[in-house]
Scaffold this active site. Structure first.
Site, mmCIF file in Angstrom:
data_model
loop_
_atom_site.group_PDB
_atom_site.id
_atom_site.type_symbol
_atom_site.label_atom_id
_atom_site.label_comp_id
_atom_site.label_asym_id
_atom_site.label_seq_id
_atom_site.Cartn_x
_atom_site.Cartn_y
_atom_site.Cartn_z
ATOM 1 N N THR A 20 -2.717 0.258 -4.451
ATOM 2 C CA THR A 20 -3.313 1.719 -3.816
ATOM 3 C C THR A 20 -4.511 2.087 -4.237
ATOM 4 O OG1 THR A 20 -2.822 3.967 -3.627
ATOM 5 C CG2 THR A 20 -2.120 2.811 -5.880
ATOM 6 N N GLY A 21 -5.147 2.857 -3.330
ATOM 7 C CA GLY A 21 -6.464 3.473 -3.646
ATOM 8 C C GLY A 21 -6.411 4.346 -4.789
ATOM 9 N N ASN B 277 -9.117 -0.505 3.681
ATOM 10 C CA ASN B 277 -8.986 -0.893 1.988
ATOM 11 C C ASN B 277 -7.895 -1.990 1.806
ATOM 12 O OD1 ASN B 277 -7.310 1.252 2.574
ATOM 13 N ND2 ASN B 277 -7.137 1.659 0.321
ATOM 14 N N LYS C 179 -8.572 -5.226 -3.169
ATOM 15 C CA LYS C 179 -7.093 -5.024 -3.521
ATOM 16 C C LYS C 179 -6.687 -6.883 -3.243
ATOM 17 C CE LYS C 179 -5.306 -0.847 -1.654
ATOM 18 N NZ LYS C 179 -4.035 -0.153 -0.747
ATOM 19 N N ASP D 278 0.932 -1.372 0.268
ATOM 20 C CA ASP D 278 -0.019 -0.044 0.123
ATOM 21 C C ASP D 278 0.870 1.166 0.028
ATOM 22 O OD1 ASP D 278 -2.329 1.557 0.429
ATOM 23 O OD2 ASP D 278 -1.506 1.849 2.660
ATOM 24 N N ASP E 141 -0.322 5.038 0.912
ATOM 25 C CA ASP E 141 -0.381 6.133 2.038
ATOM 26 C C ASP E 141 -0.537 5.429 3.286
ATOM 27 O OD1 ASP E 141 -0.757 8.735 0.598
ATOM 28 O OD2 ASP E 141 -1.997 7.472 -0.399
ATOM 29 N N ASP F 263 -2.259 -0.840 5.997
ATOM 30 C CA ASP F 263 -2.516 -0.244 7.024
ATOM 31 C C ASP F 263 -3.929 0.119 7.431
ATOM 32 O OD1 ASP F 263 -2.213 2.169 5.381
ATOM 33 O OD2 ASP F 263 -2.421 3.220 7.023
#
Length: 271
Positions: A43-44, A223, A197, A9, A11, A220
């Site tokens: 990532t989102g 998502n 994901k 991930d 952020d 973390d």
């Protein structure tokens, strides 16, 4: 156990609180790549929001991949061309945009290249998303949206207390039709029911012929839960939400303490 694929991930995980990749993290990723491990940013963000980090980590070359939009897209990292895509159509967009108004939340939608809002009072969180990721922002009334556009994800966005109140009003049928997850206190992400994901990384691992037990996923936030649960080695950051830590096999240090490097050094290099 030999790790062959690492999904990371961005952020709160890869990036420290200054949105930078720490030197120790970069060194560990480059070393893993040199060892033949597939390192995938998961990532989102849309692809444009991941590109600078792909370049920095030398993950923007042929044979590299990136999972974007929380699994709505898996792309070739050198050019952003889709490898897998699981999208929402115009009917989904119209239903969800209308739902956002009913429950009292701002709303925006992302295609491969643009961020669209039908809210005349554009949310500060929509502006934030555009600024952080670099994706261009466009105002378009819902009834004027091009019906041919397909969306990797849409989002309800608002102040945390407003968003939480809106989420409480979402009917059960919406959860049955879509994948919904909070990626931050002010973002609710909505995807095709077959996208998250975990499903995205599973499809990529199958494409690369890598068994699940040889996959490590690091995250973390909410998502990231699906991919941490999918992985043979699920890793939670030290700053992760409790649910991520509960699902993980290993809790590393925080994103301020080179947590990604600690996990790679432990499970790839045995340090």
């Amino acid at each position: 156990m030999s790790i062959k694929l690492i999904a990371i991930d961005l952020d709160g995980t890869l990036l420290n609180n200054d949105r930078m990749v720490a030197p120790a993290v970069k060194q560990a990723i480059l070393a893993a790549k040199a060892q033949g491990v597939h390192v995938v940013l998961a990532t989102g963000r849309p692809f444009i929001g991941a590109q600078q980090y792909l370049r920095e980590l030398e993950l923007d070359t042929a044979g590299c991949y990136c999972l974007c939009n929380n699994g709505g897209l898996v792309v070739h990292a050198e050019n952003g061309e889709p490898l897998f895509e699981t999208l929402l159509d115009n009917a989904d967009y119209l239903y969800l945009e209308s739902l956002s108004r009913q429950v009292g939340s701002h709303f925006h939608a992302l295609d491969h290249h643009k961020l669209y809002t039908a809210n005349r009072d554009v949310s500060k969180y929509t502006v934030h998303e555009s600024f952080i990721t670099g994706i261009p922002l466009h105002f378009c009334p819902a009834d004027e949206m091009d019906k041919s556009i397909r969306f990797p994800k849409v989002m309800m966005i608002d102040d945390p207390e407003v968003l939480d109140a809106a989420i409480a009003r979402i009917p059960p049928e919406a959860y049955e039709r879509y994948t919904m997850m909070k990626s931050s206190p002010y973002f609710l992400e909505v995807l095709n029911k077959d996208a998250d994901k975990g499903k995205g990384i599973a499809r990529l691992a199958q494409y690369l012929d890598i068994p699940r037990e040889n996959v490590m996923c690091i995250g973390d936030h909410g998502n990231d839960l699906a991919m941490v649960e999918y992985a043979g080695v699920g890793v939670a950051m030290g700053n992760a939400e409790p649910a991520i830590k509960d699902a993980a096999q290993f809790v590393t240090t925080t994103n301020q303490e080179d947590g990604v490097a600690v996990a790679i050094n432990k499970f790839v290099f045995g340090k």
